[in-house]
Design a protein around this motif. Structure first.
Motif: not given
Lengths: 197, 726
Positions: B113, B404, B432-434, B437, B579, B649-651, B654, B657
């Protein structure tokens, strides 16, 4: 439970079928015998694997009697024998046989800076740790009855008579049974963890 | 959830039968099952270096950037790929050891990712763009308005580079954001003993009394301290006493674990001081009269009432400290994570002064002769400042890397609202963290194993080293660039002076270190890289002692609500580990849970709330709510509920998240009165069952041995006698 049983039966049946398909008679001995060892007597008929360059082992190792380790120089130093680097091929083929189409293919690759993508013929599963280095030490360098110049006899124990082939073709089963029988005959280690690290 | 009918017992039976089938087939399994022919490629080298042997690994030195400890690493490189990381034995930080986060850096490097190409926001969405386009946009936008940088803890030449860039674009503020830090302890050390980063000699102590400092897991330099701790535990074995509301890894290793009421650590320290002075004749040299008056007010009986710790236990701690010199008192983690955090650290240093530990187990550190390379240590006070400044419109252009903030900031800080007020946001990140994004431009960074850098370890004993980071392999994603390279290019474009000679960050670093070491020889440079570090000049500090301000008051209304402890763990850390499957998969040190969040509850509390192990529970604070499963367990104060940070996490790819919950999001925004650190143990929450139950995925389902003697035990009495009768 039933699924597992059926699976086991399929595995056993496939095994028998596979032997019939691929094993040739055991009295066929591929390649020259290695003195001072129990030479494995199992043969196997592999499939033809096409290669990007139709490299002839027969011309190099057979007709011109070049030692296998001249090109596969890593075999005595590492677990893998390695494909020779292109620079090694070009060491000779900038002057030798430059008119042949296969050599011209090679030269074109060298000039573009691209390595050929060879297809792996002898491919052990990732959970098997096999080392060329140790086997060469046991059967070649520590073997008083064999001259180092005759390395191809040792290679043939697992690879068959490569010196008579063009591109390599699998001619030994290379299953765990094949390994174990040779280890037993030649008093190699039998610990599980020697090969399954 | 529909549970599968196949349980473990049946699975094992099936496995046995299957195994029998395979055994019958012997060792000559069909070749088309295991032995492929012509399926895989093998690619030869063109013209390899002399030393390259396929199948034989070469180890290269570099530096781990998983946290700010700066451990030295060796990476095994085979056929051009880095395959394994280990600690560098020559590094004074970790001495050949490496923690799980360091080991897992490989999975960050090879993570599927990772960001492969630059991205630019167009019509509200991030779309891939070329580097030229992204850089041109940044150069255009960063000229206008007040600019700022946000990083994590940063040091060495990356710090110089980021600040050079900030100066060139006319920015002023550099926010260093780090959720897991020892800022309160270090600030107290600076104020009280005149050294922000003293050397802490665990190995010299006979007793360690730790107020929440999880020095084996998250405190300053855990791998280093784990080594010192091993020495401390070799015979004659030292005794470890840990006081904290929720058990940490260090607490789990303690001889005496004191489950203290959250926020009452200062009072406990004062109670111990009281017992030392009154029962053990400790004079308290150097302690001011005001502090002595405070100590006198805190007799063990009073303190027992405040802390919910038995009087006998307080007296035993004092007896153990008095009988075994030198000792060591530390404060960190949960003890410093409330509005009186600074007081707890000040009280710990006061105890050290009373016990004569300053100069023996706490000694002066060394200061870098080049302060511009020193660490800018991140803290959560900066996170709060960032949210406030952004909301007040003080920032127009923001550069973020290595932090972050949108994940870490509690909702109560209104970080997202502030973020949206910032006109132009650039994020330099490999994932690609919160925060990435929500950026306007995302620049894809090389991984830590592909990049050049120099680092100052956050903690060092003796001489000071500059730890060097070098690429261990070619970039996995070819369109990524190193942090230094990107910032150097941006600084040059912004007209920063003196950088024109350098084509890339390697050139800059090489030249800067050559100047620092006063040598330009290739041989010596290679020597630095092989060692992974090089010594740089430093100056000795001198310790003194002057009392810190200790305010033990707790404004704790007993309203029947529980205190939320957002606990920190090595592994997920502040969320950066979420992650990496290896870290998700390795069981938590305390609960043994994998791949999910949980909430620790004391059995008594759980019973009174009618909650069973594995029940989903709602944890609700004034600023939000999270729902996760209860883990019923005695290593927590009955008035507390602990949820580890790092998941939710929302980002971030895979694996991270939508996995677990983030307790930081519902913190009430309280902070330490002295340092401004966001309090992680000061939020009141109401807890109720969400009405569902599902067994948690964890190792070691039971905490009893059923007479199997898996762990050898001796009686508590016998054990106390072996350890000085504490």
């Amino acid at each position: 439970m039933v699924v597992v049983l059926v699976g086991a039966i399929i595995v056993i049946a496939a095994q028998i079928l596979d032997q019939k398909l691929h094993y040739t008679s055991t009295d066929v001995v591929p390649g020259p015998i290695v003195p001072g060892t129990q030479y494995p007597d199992e043969a196997f008929t592999g499939i033809d694997v096409p290669q990007p360059i139709d490299f002839s082992h027969k011309i190099h190792a057979g007709d011109n009697e070049i030692n296998c380790m001249f090109c596969h120089t890593y075999a005595r130093r590492s677990k893998v024998s390695g494909i020779p680097p292109l620079s090694k091929c070009m060491g000779c083929h900038t002057v030798i046989a430059t008119e042949k189409p296969e050599i011209q293919k090679l030269t074109a690759m060298w000039e573009k800076g691209e390595s050929p993508q060879w297809n792996k013929v002898h491919d052990l599963p990732d959970f098997v740790h096999f080392t060329h280095q140790r086997h060469l030490k046991r059967f070649l360098f520590d073997n008083q009855e064999l001259d180092v110049s005759d390395a191809k006899r040792v290679c043939s124990m697992c690879h068959g008579d490569i010196a008579e082939m063009t591109v390599a073709k699998k001619s030994r089963p290379l299953t765990m049974g094949f390994c174990i029988r040779c280890h037993e005959a030649n008093e190699g280690p039998s610990d599980c963890t020697k090969c399954h690290k | 959830m529909n549970q599968s009918k196949l349980d473990r017992r049946q699975f094992l039976k099936g496995l046995g039968l299957g195994g029998a089938g395979v055994a019958l087939a012997g060792c000559d399994l069909p070749s088309y099952v295991t032995l492929e022919q012509g399926e895989e490629n093998v690619i030869s080298y063109l013209a390899p270096n002399e030393y390259v042997i396929p199948g034989v690994g070469v180890w290269y030195a570099s530096t781990c950037v998983g946290c700010s400890a700066g451990c030295g690493i060796h990476g095994r490189v085979r056929e051009g790929r880095v395959l394994k990381l280990e600690g560098n034995p020559d590094s004074g930080v970790n001495m050949g050891r490496l923690c799980q986060m360091g080991q897992a850096a490989l999975q960050h490097h090879f993570n599927p990712d990772r960001i492969a190409n630059p991205m630019v926001r167009k019509n509200g969405a991030l779309v891939e763009a070329s580097w030229d386009e992204a850089i041109a946009l940044i150069n255009e936008k960063s000229k206008s308005g007040k600019a700022a940088w946000v990083t994590g803890t940063i040091s060495g030449h990356q710090r110089v580079m980021a600040q050079t860039h900030l100066g060139a674009i006319g920015g002023s503020r550099h926010y260093a954001v780090e959720q897991i830090n020892a800022n309160v302890w270090k600030t107290a050390c600076k104020d009280i003993i005149n050294d922000p980063n003293p050397e802490i000699h665990l190995e010299k102590a006979k007793v360690i009394f730790s107020l929440g400092a999880d020095f084996l897991g998250t405190f300053i330099s855990p791998v280093h301290f784990a080594a010192s701790y091993a020495e401390f535990r070799t015979p004659p074995r030292g005794t470890l006493i840990q006081a904290e509301p929720a058990m940490s890894l260090t607490g789990g290793n303690a001889d005496h674990w004191v489950g203290i009421k959250p926020g009452s650590e200062t009072a406990l320290a004062l109670g111990v001081a009281n017992a030392l002075m009154n029962n053990h004749g400790v004079a308290g040299n150097g302690i001011s009269n005001a502090t002595k008056t405070l100590i006198n007010k805190h007799d063990p009986e009073t303190v027992a009432g405040i802390c919910a710790v038995p009087v006998g236990r307080i007296e035993k701690i004092a007896a153990s400290l008095a009988a075994n010199s030198p000792s060591l008192v530390l404060a960190g983690g949960s003890a410093t994570g409330n509005a009186n955090g600074y007081s707890a650290a000040a009280a710990a240093l006061m105890l050290n002064q009373m016990l004569g530990n300053i100069g023996t187990t706490i000694t002066a550190g060394r200061e870098l002769a080049y302060p511009q390379l020193d660490l800018v240590e991140g803290n959560s006070a900066n996170l709060k400042d960032l949210a406030i400044d952004a909301n007040e419109g003080k920032i127009d252009v923001l550069f973020v890397s290595g932090a972050n903030p949108l994940f870490l900031a509690p909702k109560s800080l209104k970080m997202l609202e502030g973020w949206n007020k910032v006109g132009f946001k650039v994020v330099l990140s490999s994932m690609l963290d919160e925060t990435a994004e929500a950026a306007d431009v995302v620049l894809p960074l090389a991984s830590s194993l592909e990049d050049w850098g120099s680092h100052i370890p956050s903690y060092a004993k003796g001489t000071r080293n500059l730890a060097l980071q070098q690429p261990l392999m070619e970039p996995v994603f070819p369109n990524t660039r190193g942090f230094g390279d990107v910032v150097l290019a941006l600084a040059k474009d912004a007209g920063a002076p003196g950088l024109d000679d350098y084509d890339d960050y390697y050139g800059y670093l090489r030249s800067a270190i050559s100047a620092l070491k006063k040598t330009d020889s290739e041989k010596e440079w290679n020597g630095f890289l092989m060692a992974g570090q090089t010594q740089i000049p430093s100056l000795g500090r001198k310790l003194s002692y002057s009392d810190g301000k200790i305010t033990p008051t707790m404004n704790d209304s007993d309203d029947g609500n529980l205190t939320l402890i957002a606990s920190a763990r090595m592994g997920m850390w502040d969320g950066r580990g979420a992650n990496l499957p290896w870290l998700q998969e390795s069981p938590d040190q305390i609960s043994k849970v994998v791949w999910d969040s949980w909430a620790e509850l004391h059995p008594k509390t759980a019973k009174s709330l009618g909650i069973k192990d594995g029940d989903y529970i709602n944890i609700k604070s004034a600023s939000g709510e999270v729902t996760t499963r209860a883990f019923i367990y005695k290593g927590i104060h009955p008035g507390a509920i602990a949820v580890p940070i790092g998941r939710g996490h929302s980002a971030l790819g895979r694996y991270a998240k939508d996995n677990g919950v983030n307790p930081l999001s519902i913190l009430n925004g309280a902070s330490d009165s002295k340092t401004g650190e966001i309090a992680t143990t000061a939020t009141k929450v109401s807890v109720k069952s969400a009405g569902k139950n599902k067994q948690m995925a964890k190792l070691m389902e039971i905490d009893r041995q059923h007479g199997r003697k898996l762990v050898a035990t001796i009686s508590a009495d016998k054990q106390r006698r072996t350890e000085g009768g504490a």
